[in-house]
Design a protein around this motif. Structure first.
Motif, PDB file in Angstrom:
ATOM      1  N   GLY A 114     118.852  36.324   7.413  1.00 10.25           N
ATOM      2  CA  GLY A 114     118.830  37.610   8.111  1.00 10.25           C
ATOM      3  C   GLY A 114     120.052  37.871   8.962  1.00 10.25           C
ATOM      4  O   GLY A 114     120.047  38.767   9.806  1.00 10.25           O
ATOM      5  N   LEU A 115     121.137  37.114   8.745  1.00 12.72           N
ATOM      6  CA  LEU A 115     122.341  37.287   9.561  1.00 12.72           C
ATOM      7  C   LEU A 115     123.322  38.298   8.974  1.00 12.72           C
ATOM      8  O   LEU A 115     124.251  38.718   9.636  1.00 12.72           O
ATOM      9  CB  LEU A 115     123.078  35.950   9.738  1.00 12.72           C
ATOM     10  N   LEU A 116     123.140  38.630   7.667  1.00 16.73           N
ATOM     11  CA  LEU A 116     124.149  39.458   7.000  1.00 16.73           C
ATOM     12  C   LEU A 116     123.628  40.836   6.618  1.00 16.73           C
ATOM     13  O   LEU A 116     124.416  41.768   6.457  1.00 16.73           O
ATOM     14  CB  LEU A 116     124.668  38.740   5.739  1.00 16.73           C
ATOM     15  N   GLY A 117     122.347  40.973   6.428  1.00 20.39           N
ATOM     16  CA  GLY A 117     121.779  42.248   6.011  1.00 20.39           C
ATOM     17  C   GLY A 117     120.275  42.098   5.877  1.00 20.39           C
ATOM     18  O   GLY A 117     119.737  41.006   6.081  1.00 20.39           O
ATOM     19  N   VAL A 118     119.618  43.207   5.532  1.00 14.26           N
ATOM     20  CA  VAL A 118     118.161  43.168   5.381  1.00 14.26           C
ATOM     21  C   VAL A 118     117.813  43.533   3.941  1.00 14.26           C
ATOM     22  O   VAL A 118     118.192  44.597   3.450  1.00 14.26           O
ATOM     23  CB  VAL A 118     117.477  44.136   6.374  1.00 14.26           C
ATOM     24  N   VAL A 119     117.122  42.626   3.273  1.00 11.34           N
ATOM     25  CA  VAL A 119     116.757  42.831   1.875  1.00 11.34           C
ATOM     26  C   VAL A 119     115.694  43.925   1.775  1.00 11.34           C
ATOM     27  O   VAL A 119     114.677  43.872   2.470  1.00 11.34           O
ATOM     28  CB  VAL A 119     116.210  41.515   1.279  1.00 11.34           C
ATOM     29  N   THR A 120     115.950  44.933   0.929  1.00  7.24           N
ATOM     30  CA  THR A 120     114.959  46.012   0.770  1.00  7.24           C
ATOM     31  C   THR A 120     114.306  46.007  -0.602  1.00  7.24           C
ATOM     32  O   THR A 120     113.306  46.668  -0.817  1.00  7.24           O
ATOM     33  CB  THR A 120     115.604  47.386   1.017  1.00  7.24           C
ATOM     34  N   GLU A 121     114.914  45.274  -1.562  1.00  6.08           N
ATOM     35  CA  GLU A 121     114.277  45.124  -2.865  1.00  6.08           C
ATOM     36  C   GLU A 121     114.825  43.873  -3.547  1.00  6.08           C
ATOM     37  O   GLU A 121     115.992  43.529  -3.366  1.00  6.08           O
ATOM     38  CB  GLU A 121     114.553  46.352  -3.747  1.00  6.08           C
ATOM     39  N   VAL A 122     113.958  43.209  -4.297  1.00  5.76           N
ATOM     40  CA  VAL A 122     114.343  41.964  -4.954  1.00  5.76           C
ATOM     41  C   VAL A 122     113.951  42.046  -6.431  1.00  5.76           C
ATOM     42  O   VAL A 122     112.831  42.433  -6.753  1.00  5.76           O
ATOM     43  CB  VAL A 122     113.602  40.756  -4.329  1.00  5.76           C
ATOM     44  N   THR A 123     114.888  41.675  -7.310  1.00  2.26           N
ATOM     45  CA  THR A 123     114.543  41.527  -8.726  1.00  2.26           C
ATOM     46  C   THR A 123     114.531  40.044  -9.029  1.00  2.26           C
ATOM     47  O   THR A 123     115.538  39.355  -8.818  1.00  2.26           O
ATOM     48  CB  THR A 123     115.553  42.245  -9.638  1.00  2.26           C
ATOM     49  N   VAL A 124     113.380  39.532  -9.462  1.00  2.00           N
ATOM     50  CA  VAL A 124     113.284  38.101  -9.751  1.00  2.00           C
ATOM     51  C   VAL A 124     113.122  37.875 -11.243  1.00  2.00           C
ATOM     52  O   VAL A 124     112.680  38.746 -11.985  1.00  2.00           O
ATOM     53  CB  VAL A 124     112.095  37.429  -9.015  1.00  2.00           C
ATOM     54  N   ARG A 125     113.493  36.684 -11.627  1.00  2.00           N
ATOM     55  CA  ARG A 125     113.338  36.236 -13.002  1.00  2.00           C
ATOM     56  C   ARG A 125     111.927  35.675 -13.149  1.00  2.00           C
ATOM     57  O   ARG A 125     111.457  34.926 -12.290  1.00  2.00           O
ATOM     58  CB  ARG A 125     114.354  35.116 -13.203  1.00  2.00           C
ATOM     59  N   LEU A 126     111.255  36.034 -14.228  1.00  2.00           N
ATOM     60  CA  LEU A 126     109.945  35.451 -14.516  1.00  2.00           C
ATOM     61  C   LEU A 126     110.118  34.485 -15.678  1.00  2.00           C
ATOM     62  O   LEU A 126     110.976  34.695 -16.533  1.00  2.00           O
ATOM     63  CB  LEU A 126     108.957  36.549 -14.906  1.00  2.00           C
ATOM     64  N   ILE A 127     109.335  33.442 -15.701  1.00  2.00           N
ATOM     65  CA  ILE A 127     109.431  32.518 -16.833  1.00  2.00           C
ATOM     66  C   ILE A 127     108.053  32.318 -17.468  1.00  2.00           C
ATOM     67  O   ILE A 127     107.023  32.560 -16.827  1.00  2.00           O
ATOM     68  CB  ILE A 127     110.061  31.162 -16.439  1.00  2.00           C
TER      69      ILE A 127
END
Lengths: 483, 352
Positions: free
Chosen positions: A199-212
């Motif tokens: 949380g020192l560089l920015g705030v994540v607003t959306e994440v795309t993850v890999r599913l396996i």
């Protein structure tokens, strides 16, 4: 007098999205590192990316620090509030934006729980691999901020290996698109830089993850050892044999003694160490690998090997490992979970040194170990009602982490630095590296408003501690804020 | 111990004079990226394995060590580099593999270069020696500067040592051959990847799909029966030629585009032959293309296009341009590590 930022946030966000009374703020006074508590200035609960950006923009204008928070399950105090800072909760950004079964990706908002991703992907026989032990509660935004691991990360990787893309709001309220569902996005690997940046560089607003794809089945070998060093060598033998277990966990005797009455997993109480070695895959593959594992473990001196015969037994074997933390809660009023990593070959020496420290600090310490990847979780038992014990537990923990660095390891394998290990960063890194970390921080956050005082210590603080280490590592002014 | 002091001094002198340097070891990737500019800084002599701990899955080596040597050392312990970086006739080095970020056929099934980098030692643009990451598998202390170096094409510093996570060699391997047109091959690769199969490489060209299976014997056997196709004997050489870009498709191409796409993207309209890898997410296009149109299309699909190899490269550079917000972050990061802009100027983007 109320801080003017509260009114500005109220105007920018929907009704009920800004908390400022002390009873409203109370639940936010700490994360899972409960040693540190502090009421925030206010809590902002934006519901979408535009609102997150608005909060950041307002805080930037007013020069008010901002601390992002997911579910508050972090163990290193990454989301510990400050009296002068707005706590930015991502809890309301909890939508699964979409699952693409053919692309094997899930696009989710940061407040989505880790386990909820796998639940949503389950109809397609896919799942999200990293499984921190808090996965029922912890959120993906927090996982990205801490680069969380889990018991399966030897085979399936940490968060950084399983995230494909991020949308990140900067302090100025601008949104960066980082990474992509396509491999190897052009330019610098900002995806890696942001993952674990606490949380020192920015705030994540959306994440795309890999599913396996979900493995068809899993079985586990429970191997019993009458000697800790032998168990350590067995782990090395398993790896040397070319096996990559889905999970490879070790528990020491005090841990076994604490968890067995709690879960009745059938662990032998006279064992010095237990290894849980899991194989997953197609049934024939698992059968072949389990036989191989068993022969290596016996060869390394296991006095007994039990192989789970069905899913219920597999879960029972794991139950003790998973209950290690709650079992400590029953054994001691408080416990302090450490998170160092070491080269595995140094395990016996490190555990021996910890035993010696137990005597010196007058506190008990039990050890669970992600043995496959060298990540040690010593649990220091103490009683916070005895003021002196808190200080002793902290000093004990600090000494373990410094030992990990001396042995060639790291002060944190998966929990992050946060507030907790900020002083040990001075042991792990030199002034040159720390100066680079500050410069990187400055490149994203010129005024140092994003989660100040976490993850990267000031050089000034390290210099002060450097002198102190000579005198035995005791802080002379523990009441001073950590910058 | 290797004496890094002359290298540091050379960098300090260049920094003081604002004199650009061009970092080079094996020179196997001179063709890759933007124009080569600056005084040559040879680092190939920084060579040799410094730590080999197969039971810890950890290997450290000086950055100029040939990739081929690392593979030899690892093979003796039944291990390998999971990301299969090209060796380019033995000239490719560890530092170059990391700086270019180029991974081989296993990329989407086992991971990329960046997924296996655990730590780096680097000399920055002030001539200061720095160490990031570590020599253990799990380590989340500090910003992940090690991985930031991957694909940075030497614009952030001179790598002097790299620590990698290694993996065991698969116990069994088998390659299957299928005759399929492009849409059918793309669909098959996508579907197979949603199932727990031991895939380790896929490659389609000219109506033929090759699929490599690697893993436990039982898993490879079961998958082979499940997928069908024709078993290819001696497929090792073919995969080497894919990894080394030595198939006639590659060697005949005067201009070669490398298009990276989300795996569910449709076939690309291309003027000339196409070769597909990575389950459909890497499309190589041979011959001249309308670069702007290709980049627009790749961008719309969520990917990007690189002019990988060409007799001459456009002034906008070989890589997909960054958004203005991202470009400004890049410039700020460049200034953190190389404040005087001396390293590999213009190699990644013309702007820095």
């Amino acid at each position: 007098m109320r801080h003017p930022i509260i009114e500005r946030l109220r105007r920018a966000l929907p009704a009920g999205a800004v908390l400022s009374s002390s009873e409203e703020l109370k639940p936010y006074e700490c994360d899972a590192l409960t040693l540190y508590r502090q009421m925030p200035l206010a809590v902002a609960l934006p519901a979408d990316e535009a609102q997150v950006a608005a909060v950041l923009r307002l805080c930037h204008e007013a020069q008010v620090p901002v601390i992002a928070r997911g579910a508050g399950t972090g163990l290193s105090g990454g989301a510990t509030p400050r009296a002068d800072a707005v706590l930015l909760s991502l809890a309301r950004l909890s939508r699964i934006v979409g699952i693409e079964p053919l692309a094997r990706t899930a696009r989710v908002q940061p407040g989505v729980r880790n386990l909820a991703i796998s639940e949503a992907a389950a109809p397609y026989n896919l799942y999200y691999a990293p499984d921190p032990s808090s996965q029922i509660a912890c959120t993906i935004g927090g996982n990205v901020a801490e680069n969380s691991g889990g018991v399966h990360c030897l085979k399936y990787g940490l968060t950084v290996h399983n995230v494909l893309a991020l949308r990140v709001a900067t302090l100025e309220g601008e949104v960066l698109e980082i990474g992509s569902a396509a491999p190897d996005a052009p330019g610098y690997d900002l995806l890696a830089l942001l993952t674990g940046s606490e949380g020192l560089l920015g705030v994540v607003t959306e994440v795309t993850v890999r599913l396996i794809p979900k493995p068809q089945c899993a079985r586990v070998v429970l191997a019993v050892f009458d000697d800790l060093a032998k168990a350590g060598r067995a782990v090395a033998d398993v790896i040397a044999a070319g096996i990559t277990p889905a999970g490879l966990e070790m528990m020491d005797r005090p841990t076994i003694a604490a968890v067995e009455p709690f879960v009745r997993a059938g662990y032998p109480l006279d064992a010095e160490a237990i290894l849980l070695c899991e194989s997953d895959g197609a049934p024939a593959e698992v059968e072949e690998e389990i036989l191989h594992m068993e022969s290596v473990l016996r060869g390394a001196g296991a006095t007994e090997c039990r192989v789970s015969r069905d899913e219920a037994e597999r879960l029972r074997f794991w139950a003790g490992r998973k209950a290690a933390f709650p079992a400590m809660g029953a054994l001691s009023p408080d416990y302090y979970c450490m998170d160092g990593s070491i080269p595995r070959r140094r395990l016996a020496a490190v555990l021996q040194a910890i035993r010696e420290m137990e005597g010196r600090y007058g506190l008990r310490c039990t050890n669970v170990f992600h043995a496959g990847d060298g990540n040690l979780h010593p649990l220091i038992l103490f009683d916070s009602n005895i003021a002196d014990e808190v200080a002793r537990a902290e000093a004990f923990g600090a000494e373990i982490l410094e030992l990990c660095v001396r042995e060639g390891g790291s002060i944190t394998g998966e929990h992050g630095v946060g507030m907790e290990k900020i002083d040990q960063m001075c042991v792990q890194f030199g002034s040159g590296e720390l100066a680079v970390f500050h410069a990187v921080k400055h490149a994203f956050d010129e005024r140092g408003l994003l989660n100040p005082g976490k993850a990267v210590p000031t050089l000034h603080r390290c210099a002060e501690l450097g002198r102190l280490h000579v005198r035995g590592g005791q802080l002379p002014h523990p009441e001073l804020p950590r910058f | 111990m290797f004496d890094l002091q002359p290298l540091e001094e050379r960098i300090r002198t260049a920094a003081a004079a604002r004199r650009p340097l061009r970092i080079r070891a094996g020179g196997s990737k001179d063709f890759y990226g933007g124009p080569l500019a600056g005084e040559l800084l040879e680092v190939g002599a920084l060579s040799g394995v410094t730590l080999c701990e197969p039971t810890e899955l950890v290997l450290s080596a000086r950055a100029g060590t040939p990739v081929a040597e690392l593979e030899r050392v690892l093979a003796a312990h039944g291990q390998m580099l999971a990301f299969e970086p090209p060796q380019f006739a033995g000239r490719a080095t560890l530092g170059g593999a990391v700086a270019s970020g180029l991974s081989g056929p296993r990329r989407v099934y086992c991971g990329a270069v960046r997924d296996f980098v655990l730590g780096v030692e680097v000399i920055d643009g002030r001539g200061e020696r720095l160490s990031f990451g570590g020599k253990v598998i799990k380590n989340v202390a500090g910003f992940d500067v090690s991985r930031l170096m991957v694909g940075s094409l030497g614009t952030l510093g001179v790598l002097t040592e790299v620590t990698l996570k290694t993996v065991p060699r698969p116990r069994a391997e088998c390659t299957l051959r299928f005759e399929m047109d492009q849409p059918k091959a793309l669909e098959s690769m996508r579907l197979w990847a949603t199932r727990p199969l031991p895939l380790s490489a896929t490659e389609w060209e000219d109506g033929v799909l090759h699929v490599r299976l690697s893993g436990a014997e039982a898993a490879v056997r079961a998958a082979r029966q499940d997928l069908g196709g024709e078993i290819v004997d001696g497929a090792h050489n073919r995969w080497e030629s894919v990894r080394e870009q030595q198939l006639p498709f590659f060697t005949a191409a005067r201009e070669l585009w490398r298009v990276s796409l989300p795996v569910d993207s449709p076939p690309l309209p291309a003027a000339g032959p196409t070769l597909i890898e990575w389950g459909g997410s890497l499309r190589w296009l041979s011959g001249p293309q309308d670069g702007n149109a290709l980049r627009t299309l790749a961008g719309r699909l969520g990917g990007h296009a690189t002019l990988y190899r060409a007799p001459s490269k456009p002034p906008s550079g070989p890589f997909q341009p960054l958004s203005s917000a991202m470009l400004s972050v890049h410039k700020r990061l460049k200034a953190v590590f190389d404040p005087h802009g001396i390293f590999n100027r213009g190699r990644l983007y013309p702007d820095f």
